[in-house]
Design a protein around this motif. Structure first.
Motif, PDB file in Angstrom:
ATOM      1  N   TYR B  33      22.981  29.643  55.767  1.00 55.29           N
ATOM      2  CA  TYR B  33      24.374  29.427  56.150  1.00 55.29           C
ATOM      3  C   TYR B  33      24.707  30.364  57.298  1.00 55.29           C
ATOM      4  O   TYR B  33      24.204  31.485  57.372  1.00 55.29           O
ATOM      5  CB  TYR B  33      25.313  29.727  54.962  1.00 55.29           C
ATOM      6  CG  TYR B  33      24.999  28.942  53.722  1.00 55.29           C
ATOM      7  CD1 TYR B  33      24.119  29.452  52.773  1.00 55.29           C
ATOM      8  CD2 TYR B  33      25.566  27.691  53.501  1.00 55.29           C
ATOM      9  CE1 TYR B  33      23.812  28.723  51.620  1.00 55.29           C
ATOM     10  CE2 TYR B  33      25.263  26.968  52.354  1.00 55.29           C
ATOM     11  CZ  TYR B  33      24.388  27.486  51.431  1.00 55.29           C
ATOM     12  OH  TYR B  33      24.080  26.780  50.299  1.00 55.29           O
ATOM     13  N   PHE B  35      28.110  31.879  59.698  1.00 55.16           N
ATOM     14  CA  PHE B  35      29.549  32.094  59.656  1.00 55.16           C
ATOM     15  C   PHE B  35      30.017  32.753  60.953  1.00 55.16           C
ATOM     16  O   PHE B  35      29.281  33.501  61.594  1.00 55.16           O
ATOM     17  CB  PHE B  35      29.918  33.048  58.505  1.00 55.16           C
ATOM     18  CG  PHE B  35      29.450  32.615  57.140  1.00 55.16           C
ATOM     19  CD1 PHE B  35      28.152  32.846  56.730  1.00 55.16           C
ATOM     20  CD2 PHE B  35      30.328  31.988  56.266  1.00 55.16           C
ATOM     21  CE1 PHE B  35      27.720  32.455  55.470  1.00 55.16           C
ATOM     22  CE2 PHE B  35      29.905  31.592  54.995  1.00 55.16           C
ATOM     23  CZ  PHE B  35      28.603  31.838  54.602  1.00 55.16           C
ATOM     24  N   TYR B  37      33.352  35.222  61.735  1.00 52.93           N
ATOM     25  CA  TYR B  37      34.497  35.941  61.209  1.00 52.93           C
ATOM     26  C   TYR B  37      35.296  36.515  62.375  1.00 52.93           C
ATOM     27  O   TYR B  37      34.746  36.911  63.399  1.00 52.93           O
ATOM     28  CB  TYR B  37      34.066  37.089  60.298  1.00 52.93           C
ATOM     29  CG  TYR B  37      33.727  36.666  58.888  1.00 52.93           C
ATOM     30  CD1 TYR B  37      32.444  36.250  58.564  1.00 52.93           C
ATOM     31  CD2 TYR B  37      34.698  36.681  57.890  1.00 52.93           C
ATOM     32  CE1 TYR B  37      32.131  35.858  57.275  1.00 52.93           C
ATOM     33  CE2 TYR B  37      34.387  36.290  56.596  1.00 52.93           C
ATOM     34  CZ  TYR B  37      33.112  35.881  56.294  1.00 52.93           C
ATOM     35  OH  TYR B  37      32.806  35.487  55.016  1.00 52.93           O
ATOM     36  N   ARG B  50      32.331  27.971  58.996  1.00 49.16           N
ATOM     37  CA  ARG B  50      31.086  28.081  58.224  1.00 49.16           C
ATOM     38  C   ARG B  50      30.231  26.847  58.497  1.00 49.16           C
ATOM     39  O   ARG B  50      30.745  25.732  58.570  1.00 49.16           O
ATOM     40  CB  ARG B  50      31.427  28.177  56.748  1.00 49.16           C
ATOM     41  CG  ARG B  50      30.283  28.079  55.757  1.00 49.16           C
ATOM     42  CD  ARG B  50      30.853  28.133  54.342  1.00 49.16           C
ATOM     43  NE  ARG B  50      29.862  27.974  53.299  1.00 49.16           N
ATOM     44  CZ  ARG B  50      29.461  26.814  52.800  1.00 49.16           C
ATOM     45  NH1 ARG B  50      29.949  25.695  53.270  1.00 49.16           N
ATOM     46  NH2 ARG B  50      28.563  26.771  51.828  1.00 49.16           N
ATOM     47  N   MET B  95      23.463  34.034  56.268  1.00 52.80           N
ATOM     48  CA  MET B  95      23.159  34.205  54.851  1.00 52.80           C
ATOM     49  C   MET B  95      22.015  33.272  54.471  1.00 52.80           C
ATOM     50  O   MET B  95      22.112  32.060  54.700  1.00 52.80           O
ATOM     51  CB  MET B  95      24.373  33.902  53.972  1.00 52.80           C
ATOM     52  CG  MET B  95      24.098  34.061  52.485  1.00 52.80           C
ATOM     53  SD  MET B  95      25.457  33.476  51.472  1.00 52.80           S
ATOM     54  CE  MET B  95      26.719  34.701  51.848  1.00 52.80           C
ATOM     55  N   SER B  98      19.157  31.079  48.813  1.00 53.32           N
ATOM     56  CA  SER B  98      18.113  31.607  47.958  1.00 53.32           C
ATOM     57  C   SER B  98      18.483  31.419  46.501  1.00 53.32           C
ATOM     58  O   SER B  98      19.654  31.320  46.164  1.00 53.32           O
ATOM     59  CB  SER B  98      17.922  33.096  48.270  1.00 53.32           C
ATOM     60  OG  SER B  98      17.104  33.726  47.321  1.00 53.32           O
ATOM     61  N   SER B  99      17.486  31.387  45.631  1.00 52.10           N
ATOM     62  CA  SER B  99      17.763  31.341  44.199  1.00 52.10           C
ATOM     63  C   SER B  99      18.308  32.680  43.722  1.00 52.10           C
ATOM     64  O   SER B  99      18.969  32.763  42.707  1.00 52.10           O
ATOM     65  CB  SER B  99      16.491  31.008  43.423  1.00 52.10           C
ATOM     66  OG  SER B  99      15.480  31.963  43.697  1.00 52.10           O
ATOM     67  N   GLY B 100      18.011  33.721  44.471  1.00 54.29           N
ATOM     68  CA  GLY B 100      18.596  35.023  44.171  1.00 54.29           C
ATOM     69  C   GLY B 100      19.857  35.227  44.979  1.00 54.29           C
ATOM     70  O   GLY B 100      20.341  34.313  45.630  1.00 54.29           O
ATOM     71  N   ASN B 101      20.369  36.405  44.941  1.00 54.21           N
ATOM     72  CA  ASN B 101      21.585  36.715  45.686  1.00 54.21           C
ATOM     73  C   ASN B 101      21.228  37.448  46.966  1.00 54.21           C
ATOM     74  O   ASN B 101      20.503  38.432  46.939  1.00 54.21           O
ATOM     75  CB  ASN B 101      22.504  37.584  44.839  1.00 54.21           C
ATOM     76  CG  ASN B 101      23.065  36.826  43.665  1.00 54.21           C
ATOM     77  OD1 ASN B 101      23.836  35.900  43.839  1.00 54.21           O
ATOM     78  ND2 ASN B 101      22.657  37.203  42.469  1.00 54.21           N
ATOM     79  N   THR B 102      21.718  36.972  48.073  1.00 57.83           N
ATOM     80  CA  THR B 102      21.448  37.627  49.345  1.00 57.83           C
ATOM     81  C   THR B 102      22.753  37.835  50.093  1.00 57.83           C
ATOM     82  O   THR B 102      23.544  36.919  50.233  1.00 57.83           O
ATOM     83  CB  THR B 102      20.498  36.801  50.214  1.00 57.83           C
ATOM     84  OG1 THR B 102      21.090  35.528  50.463  1.00 57.83           O
ATOM     85  CG2 THR B 102      19.154  36.624  49.536  1.00 57.83           C
ATOM     86  N   PRO B 103      22.985  39.044  50.572  1.00 51.16           N
ATOM     87  CA  PRO B 103      24.242  39.307  51.267  1.00 51.16           C
ATOM     88  C   PRO B 103      24.220  38.818  52.708  1.00 51.16           C
ATOM     89  O   PRO B 103      23.185  38.456  53.254  1.00 51.16           O
ATOM     90  CB  PRO B 103      24.346  40.831  51.212  1.00 51.16           C
ATOM     91  CG  PRO B 103      22.958  41.323  51.053  1.00 51.16           C
ATOM     92  CD  PRO B 103      22.180  40.244  50.373  1.00 51.16           C
ATOM     93  N   LEU B 104      25.406  38.829  53.314  1.00 53.26           N
ATOM     94  CA  LEU B 104      25.571  38.468  54.713  1.00 53.26           C
ATOM     95  C   LEU B 104      24.954  39.516  55.619  1.00 53.26           C
ATOM     96  O   LEU B 104      25.070  40.721  55.372  1.00 53.26           O
ATOM     97  CB  LEU B 104      27.053  38.331  55.064  1.00 53.26           C
ATOM     98  CG  LEU B 104      27.761  37.030  54.701  1.00 53.26           C
ATOM     99  CD1 LEU B 104      29.259  37.176  54.917  1.00 53.26           C
ATOM    100  CD2 LEU B 104      27.228  35.885  55.541  1.00 53.26           C
ATOM    101  N   VAL B 105      24.336  39.043  56.693  1.00 51.98           N
ATOM    102  CA  VAL B 105      23.846  39.913  57.764  1.00 51.98           C
ATOM    103  C   VAL B 105      24.721  39.630  58.985  1.00 51.98           C
ATOM    104  O   VAL B 105      24.835  38.473  59.413  1.00 51.98           O
ATOM    105  CB  VAL B 105      22.371  39.648  58.082  1.00 51.98           C
ATOM    106  CG1 VAL B 105      21.921  40.497  59.264  1.00 51.98           C
ATOM    107  CG2 VAL B 105      21.506  39.915  56.858  1.00 51.98           C
ATOM    108  N   PHE B 106      25.300  40.679  59.554  1.00 50.98           N
ATOM    109  CA  PHE B 106      26.250  40.515  60.649  1.00 50.98           C
ATOM    110  C   PHE B 106      25.635  40.900  61.989  1.00 50.98           C
ATOM    111  O   PHE B 106      24.766  41.776  62.071  1.00 50.98           O
ATOM    112  CB  PHE B 106      27.482  41.397  60.420  1.00 50.98           C
ATOM    113  CG  PHE B 106      28.397  40.905  59.344  1.00 50.98           C
ATOM    114  CD1 PHE B 106      28.181  41.254  58.024  1.00 50.98           C
ATOM    115  CD2 PHE B 106      29.480  40.095  59.650  1.00 50.98           C
ATOM    116  CE1 PHE B 106      29.022  40.800  57.016  1.00 50.98           C
ATOM    117  CE2 PHE B 106      30.329  39.636  58.650  1.00 50.98           C
ATOM    118  CZ  PHE B 106      30.098  39.993  57.335  1.00 50.98           C
ATOM    119  N   GLY B 107      26.140  40.273  63.040  1.00 47.92           N
ATOM    120  CA  GLY B 107      25.871  40.741  64.386  1.00 47.92           C
ATOM    121  C   GLY B 107      26.772  41.912  64.717  1.00 47.92           C
ATOM    122  O   GLY B 107      27.598  42.336  63.902  1.00 47.92           O
TER     123      GLY B 107
END
Lengths: 114, 116
Positions: B33, B35, B37, B50, B95, B98-107
């Motif tokens: 995904y 995004f 902001y 999004r 983002m 994933s089957s797990g949880n992954t946080p957002l990575v920002f520029g």
């Protein structure tokens, strides 16, 4: 609307102090995050939590710890504040990252360590 | 690890004109995904738009639209009919799905100024 509330907008602390930054969300979100924002560096992830009492390190966890005793509250702790921790701190929450939900952010806490 | 690059630290645009903010990302994932902001001077980060990577159609939200080029790993934001209230920092974020949880990575962000 989901609200994420950070307890302080501005904070000034002395070097060596233990600092608590509080974050509360009101929509039963599972996931909560702490980011640090610095000019030219964007947002960098410090810690995150996917459930009560669970925590995971982000990209820059050194010098920080977190606490999540209740689902709605996620605290960031600076064990011994240093001047290089002067920054903007942003808390965020989300319903679930597996489905690609975006985050809801708080208004930020600008921390100055002197 | 995923990275997000915003190559324009600052931009300006005249009111009512159109502006495009660039974002590229690096990933080996096929499903993810993206995004945009917005962070106005009030500091409240607001989700602008999004995009789901498996959807070819570009997302739009009123005056905001994206140009998603999956092969080029590019995700630019176009703001049409710019308004003074569009003045803000804009962050592109990634983002992993994933089957797990992954946080957002920002520029690192682009500071946009809309000029009257």
């Amino acid at each position: 609307d989901v609200k994420v509330t950070q307890s302080s907008r501005y904070l000034v602390k002395r070097t060596g102090e233990k600092v608590f930054l509080e974050c509360v969300q009101d929509m039963d979100h599972e996931n909560m995050f702490w980011y640090r924002q610095d000019p030219g560096l964007g947002l960098r992830l410090i810690y995150f939590s996917y459930d009560v009492k669970m925590k995971e390190k982000g990209d820059i966890p050194e010098g920080y710890s977190v606490s999540r005793e209740k689902k709605e509250r996620f605290s960031l702790i600076l064990e011994s504040a240093s001047t290089n921790q002067t920054s903007m701190y942003l808390c965020a929450s989300s319903l679930g990252t597996r489905q690609g939900y975006g985050y809801t952010f708080g208004s930020g806490t600008r921390l100055t360590v002197v | 690890a995923q990275t997000v690059t915003q190559s324009q630290p600052e931009m300006s645009v005249q009111e009512a004109e159109t502006v495009t903010l660039s974002c590229t990302y690096d990933t080996s994932e096929s499903n993810y995904y993206l995004f945009w902001y917005k962070q106005p001077p009030s500091r409240q980060m607001i989700l602008v738009i999004r995009q789901e990577a498996y959807k070819q159609q570009n997302a739009t939200e009123n005056r905001f639209s994206v140009n998603f080029q999956k092969a080029a790993k590019s995700f630019s934001l176009k703001i049409s009919d710019s308004q003074l209230g569009d003045t803000a920092m804009y962050f592109c974020a990634f983002m992993k799905h994933s089957s797990g949880n992954t946080p957002l990575v920002f520029g690192k962000g682009t500071r946009l100024s809309v000029i009257a």
